[in-house]
Design a protein around this motif. Structure first.
Motif, PDB file in Angstrom:
ATOM      1  N   ASN A  95       0.872  -1.165   0.000  1.00  0.00           N
ATOM      2  CA  ASN A  95       0.000   0.000   0.000  1.00  0.00           C
ATOM      3  C   ASN A  95       0.912   1.218   0.000  1.00  0.00           C
ATOM      4  O   ASN A  95       1.534   1.534   1.012  1.00  0.00           O
ATOM      5  N   ALA A  96       1.050   1.888  -1.143  1.00  0.00           N
ATOM      6  CA  ALA A  96       2.118   2.867  -1.294  1.00  0.00           C
ATOM      7  C   ALA A  96       1.668   4.101  -2.057  1.00  0.00           C
ATOM      8  O   ALA A  96       0.663   4.094  -2.772  1.00  0.00           O
ATOM      9  N   THR A  97       2.469   5.163  -1.900  1.00  0.00           N
ATOM     10  CA  THR A  97       2.198   6.445  -2.543  1.00  0.00           C
ATOM     11  C   THR A  97       3.499   7.026  -3.066  1.00  0.00           C
ATOM     12  O   THR A  97       4.544   6.920  -2.418  1.00  0.00           O
ATOM     13  N   ALA A  98       3.447   7.636  -4.249  1.00  0.00           N
ATOM     14  CA  ALA A  98       4.575   8.383  -4.810  1.00  0.00           C
ATOM     15  C   ALA A  98       4.089   9.774  -5.192  1.00  0.00           C
ATOM     16  O   ALA A  98       2.931   9.939  -5.603  1.00  0.00           O
ATOM     17  N   ASP A  99       4.978  10.768  -5.059  1.00  0.00           N
ATOM     18  CA  ASP A  99       4.559  12.133  -5.408  1.00  0.00           C
ATOM     19  C   ASP A  99       4.873  12.464  -6.862  1.00  0.00           C
ATOM     20  O   ASP A  99       4.786  13.624  -7.275  1.00  0.00           O
ATOM     21  N   THR A 100       5.235  11.429  -7.657  1.00  0.00           N
ATOM     22  CA  THR A 100       5.463  11.599  -9.085  1.00  0.00           C
ATOM     23  C   THR A 100       4.531  10.674  -9.856  1.00  0.00           C
ATOM     24  O   THR A 100       4.112   9.635  -9.349  1.00  0.00           O
ATOM     25  N   VAL A 158      14.943  13.698 -11.253  1.00  0.00           N
ATOM     26  CA  VAL A 158      14.438  14.395 -10.068  1.00  0.00           C
ATOM     27  C   VAL A 158      14.086  13.358  -9.007  1.00  0.00           C
ATOM     28  O   VAL A 158      13.726  12.223  -9.327  1.00  0.00           O
ATOM     29  N   PRO A 159      14.191  13.718  -7.717  1.00  0.00           N
ATOM     30  CA  PRO A 159      13.822  12.776  -6.655  1.00  0.00           C
ATOM     31  C   PRO A 159      12.315  12.573  -6.587  1.00  0.00           C
ATOM     32  O   PRO A 159      11.524  13.378  -7.086  1.00  0.00           O
ATOM     33  N   SER A 160      11.939  11.478  -5.951  1.00  0.00           N
ATOM     34  CA  SER A 160      10.528  11.158  -5.740  1.00  0.00           C
ATOM     35  C   SER A 160      10.326  10.792  -4.284  1.00  0.00           C
ATOM     36  O   SER A 160      11.048   9.957  -3.730  1.00  0.00           O
ATOM     37  N   ARG A 161       9.349  11.430  -3.641  1.00  0.00           N
ATOM     38  CA  ARG A 161       9.024  11.107  -2.258  1.00  0.00           C
ATOM     39  C   ARG A 161       8.069   9.924  -2.241  1.00  0.00           C
ATOM     40  O   ARG A 161       7.094   9.877  -2.988  1.00  0.00           O
ATOM     41  N   ARG A 162       8.351   8.963  -1.366  1.00  0.00           N
ATOM     42  CA  ARG A 162       7.547   7.748  -1.301  1.00  0.00           C
ATOM     43  C   ARG A 162       7.027   7.529   0.120  1.00  0.00           C
ATOM     44  O   ARG A 162       7.685   7.892   1.101  1.00  0.00           O
ATOM     45  N   THR A 163       5.882   6.869   0.196  1.00  0.00           N
ATOM     46  CA  THR A 163       5.304   6.453   1.468  1.00  0.00           C
ATOM     47  C   THR A 163       4.826   5.024   1.330  1.00  0.00           C
ATOM     48  O   THR A 163       4.181   4.667   0.339  1.00  0.00           O
ATOM     49  N   VAL A 164       5.167   4.199   2.309  1.00  0.00           N
ATOM     50  CA  VAL A 164       4.668   2.822   2.376  1.00  0.00           C
ATOM     51  C   VAL A 164       3.818   2.703   3.625  1.00  0.00           C
ATOM     52  O   VAL A 164       4.290   2.953   4.742  1.00  0.00           O
ATOM     53  N   ASN A 165       2.557   2.363   3.447  1.00  0.00           N
ATOM     54  CA  ASN A 165       1.639   2.182   4.565  1.00  0.00           C
ATOM     55  C   ASN A 165       1.649   0.705   4.957  1.00  0.00           C
ATOM     56  O   ASN A 165       1.189  -0.144   4.185  1.00  0.00           O
ATOM     57  N   PRO A 166       2.197   0.372   6.124  1.00  0.00           N
ATOM     58  CA  PRO A 166       2.233  -1.045   6.511  1.00  0.00           C
ATOM     59  C   PRO A 166       0.850  -1.682   6.556  1.00  0.00           C
ATOM     60  O   PRO A 166       0.708  -2.887   6.289  1.00  0.00           O
ATOM     61  N   ARG A 167      -0.159  -0.890   6.871  1.00  0.00           N
ATOM     62  CA  ARG A 167      -1.507  -1.447   6.955  1.00  0.00           C
ATOM     63  C   ARG A 167      -1.986  -1.862   5.564  1.00  0.00           C
ATOM     64  O   ARG A 167      -2.047  -1.062   4.641  1.00  0.00           O
ATOM     65  N   GLY A 168      -2.275  -3.114   5.416  1.00  0.00           N
ATOM     66  CA  GLY A 168      -2.717  -3.637   4.125  1.00  0.00           C
ATOM     67  C   GLY A 168      -1.586  -4.138   3.250  1.00  0.00           C
ATOM     68  O   GLY A 168      -1.843  -4.709   2.183  1.00  0.00           O
ATOM     69  N   SER A 169      -0.337  -3.911   3.662  1.00  0.00           N
ATOM     70  CA  SER A 169       0.806  -4.400   2.893  1.00  0.00           C
ATOM     71  C   SER A 169       1.236  -5.765   3.433  1.00  0.00           C
ATOM     72  O   SER A 169       1.191  -6.003   4.642  1.00  0.00           O
ATOM     73  N   ALA A 170       1.684  -6.636   2.537  1.00  0.00           N
ATOM     74  CA  ALA A 170       2.064  -7.990   2.967  1.00  0.00           C
ATOM     75  C   ALA A 170       2.957  -8.648   1.930  1.00  0.00           C
ATOM     76  O   ALA A 170       2.951  -8.292   0.749  1.00  0.00           O
TER      77      ALA A 170
END
Length: 538
Positions: free
Chosen positions: A417-422, A506-518
């Motif tokens: 469960n992840a997010t990227a700002d690009t 260019v850099p990319s900011r990432r977020t990984v949400n542990p909830r729902g990830s497996a």
């Protein structure tokens, strides 16, 4: 037995250098045919091995390589027409009983497959010899069986991962060693990197050959062509309609392991799969564990005899080595590489789910938010992970020690469960087994490219390949989630441009949400060990 060199004619009059090794005696023989760009001379011992078991054995330099004249255009040249003409020539010889097995590894496996499959020629030509029909109903230029080891299935398949990212290191190495030349120079890339350590950082990737040329002392005009081809799956689609027997051989540490398994899985005729704990050189690799060695030559002969006799059972069968344990696990048809709706047991295998937000799964150490910076990419050639610091370059997770030994055989998948700002982002997942002694051993890897609205959370499925491992009690699993895997893969520029032609990063900011990830691993729930050779040959 004796070996001689002949020149096999092709439809346009080009004669291909071919070594022929015949067994002693006058009776008619089946034939094993190897077509290779890597030099037919390297196969002389193999030819003698086939001949010692009663086969006529041939090794041929493909057009434009080593002893064969003409121009070589990898995957786009005359492999189908030249191969069909060679098979037809074999059948016309006085020593032939009409039976032919096409054999090959890597690019040579492509050569074997392309003549076995009923599809259009890649170069638009046709081989007149292949138009005649044998009594059995098959064209005269089509073999009766195929042995394809670590198959390189095409330009698109070798250049990019199924999920999109470009295979930079492997393609640069192959093109430096073999591209646009008649012979091979296996150490060419290593020498070029010694003179120019930042060579593979060159942008754009499409023009890397211009810089590589300085280190090689020769030009690589075909390098841009490699990246122009994006259509995947042509041979896999044709394989689904095949009726002749197939033996697919690969290694769980080979970059083409998934292509090997996919070829077997989709093949229309009797199909067998052998996956050992090997890399691209299979058992010839000095690092191949002694307990997992298989006499591939003897296996090939035994399987070929069964295939030509029509005695193979029609069911799809396969075996996977459980690492270097010396144990082999029998597997049936694998599940497709898709995310299952529910955890599933399939015969003797069961999915094991390792949640990211569970004390018994994978515990987040750091990097729930991290920066994927292409100027400072996570390295594919370094298993070390950063300790401390306030600027995470990856998400890092760790499992508790395994309470008991664990056997893994089958396809592994991560779902994050992840997010990227690009709008365009690569997601690389690397799984490492940490032994109680502290040794780190690569276990699984996968990388996919996702496009979508910036900042939008999404569930991203990352196939991690087919595993065959035995993990001892006390082993910990370390998972890394990153935005790059360089230099094995080209860097995503995060600008939305094609990574092959981009010149700005260019850099990319990432977020990984542990909830729902497996992480989902194929755990062998009911151990069913087999001897690999009898299982493959029945």
């Amino acid at each position: 037995m004796n070996t001689r060199t002949v020149y096999v004619p092709t439809p346009d009059g080009t004669a291909l250098a071919t070594d022929v090794c015949l067994p002693d005696g006058a009776r008619l023989r089946p034939a094993a045919v190897i077509r290779t760009p890597y030099g037919r001379g390297a196969h002389r011992a193999e030819l003698r091995g086939w001949a010692a078991h009663g086969f006529a054995a041939l090794a041929q330099d493909v057009r434009g390589r080593h002893g064969s004249p003409g121009e070589w255009h990898p995957y786009l040249g005359h492999e189908k027409t030249d191969g069909a003409a060679t098979v037809a020539w074999v059948r016309a010889q006085a020593w032939s009983n009409g039976e032919v097995v096409a054999v090959g590894a890597s690019y040579a496996a492509y050569c074997a497959l392309v003549i076995a499959l009923d599809g259009p020629d890649t170069d638009g030509d046709r081989a007149p010899e292949a138009d005649s029909v044998r009594l059995g109903g098959a064209p005269d230029g089509v073999p009766d069986a195929v042995i394809a080891a670590v198959p390189a299935l095409g330009l698109a398949e070798t250049a990019r991962e199924p999920g999109g990212p470009e295979r930079l290191w492997a393609r640069a190495g192959w093109w430096a060693a073999h591209g646009d030349r008649r012979d091979s120079d296996p150490d060419a890339l290593e020498r070029a990197l010694a003179d120019d350590p930042r060579l593979l950082e060159h942008l754009p990737v499409a023009r890397l050959a211009e810089r590589l040329t300085m280190g090689l002392g020769r030009e690589l005009p075909s390098w841009p062509m490699l990246w122009a081809h994006r259509e995947r799956g042509r041979l896999l689609a044709l394989g689904s309609t095949a009726r002749l027997p197939l033996l697919a051989v690969g290694g769980t540490r080979d970059p083409f392991a998934e292509d090997t398994a996919a070829l077997w899985h989709g093949w229309g005729g009797p199909a067998r799969l052998l996956l050992g704990p090997w890399g691209h050189r299979l058992t010839a690799d000095p690092a191949a564990p002694p307990r997992a060695r298989v006499n591939l030559g003897a296996l090939y002969v035994r399987w070929a005899r069964a295939a030509l006799a029509g005695s193979l059972e029609p069911a799809r069968r396969g075996v996977i080595a459980l690492g270097d344990s010396g144990r082999w696990h029998s597997t049936g048809t694998p599940e497709a590489s898709t995310w299952p709706e529910e955890p599933w047991p399939t015969g003797s295998e069961a999915e094991c789910r390792w949640a990211f937000d569970s004390s018994t799964g994978l515990r987040l150490l750091h990097g729930a938010e991290f920066s994927a910076d292409p100027d400072r990419p996570v390295r594919s050639d370094d298993l070390a992970v950063p300790v401390g610091g306030d600027r995470a370059d990856r998400c890092l997770l760790l499992s508790p020690p395994l309470p008991r030994p664990l056997d893994l055989a089958g396809a592994a998948v991560a779902r994050i469960n992840a997010t990227a700002d690009t709008s365009c982002a690569d997601w690389a997942v690397r799984l490492t087994a940490l032994a109680p002694s502290g040794r780190a051993d690569p276990l699984a890897f996968g990388i996919v490219r996702r496009t979508g609205p910036p900042g939008e959370a999404a569930y991203i499925t990352v196939p991690l390949g087919t595993l065959g491992r035995r993990l001892p009690a006390g082993t910990r699993l370390r998972a890394e989630i990153a935005g790059h895997h360089f230099p094995a893969h080209a860097r995503n520029p995060h600008t939305g441009e094609d990574p092959v032609t981009a010149t700005r990063l260019v850099p990319s900011r990432r977020t990984v949400n542990p909830r729902g990830s497996a992480l989902h691993l194929p755990v062998v729930a009911r151990r069913r060990y087999v001897e690999p050779v009898p299982e493959i040959c029945r």
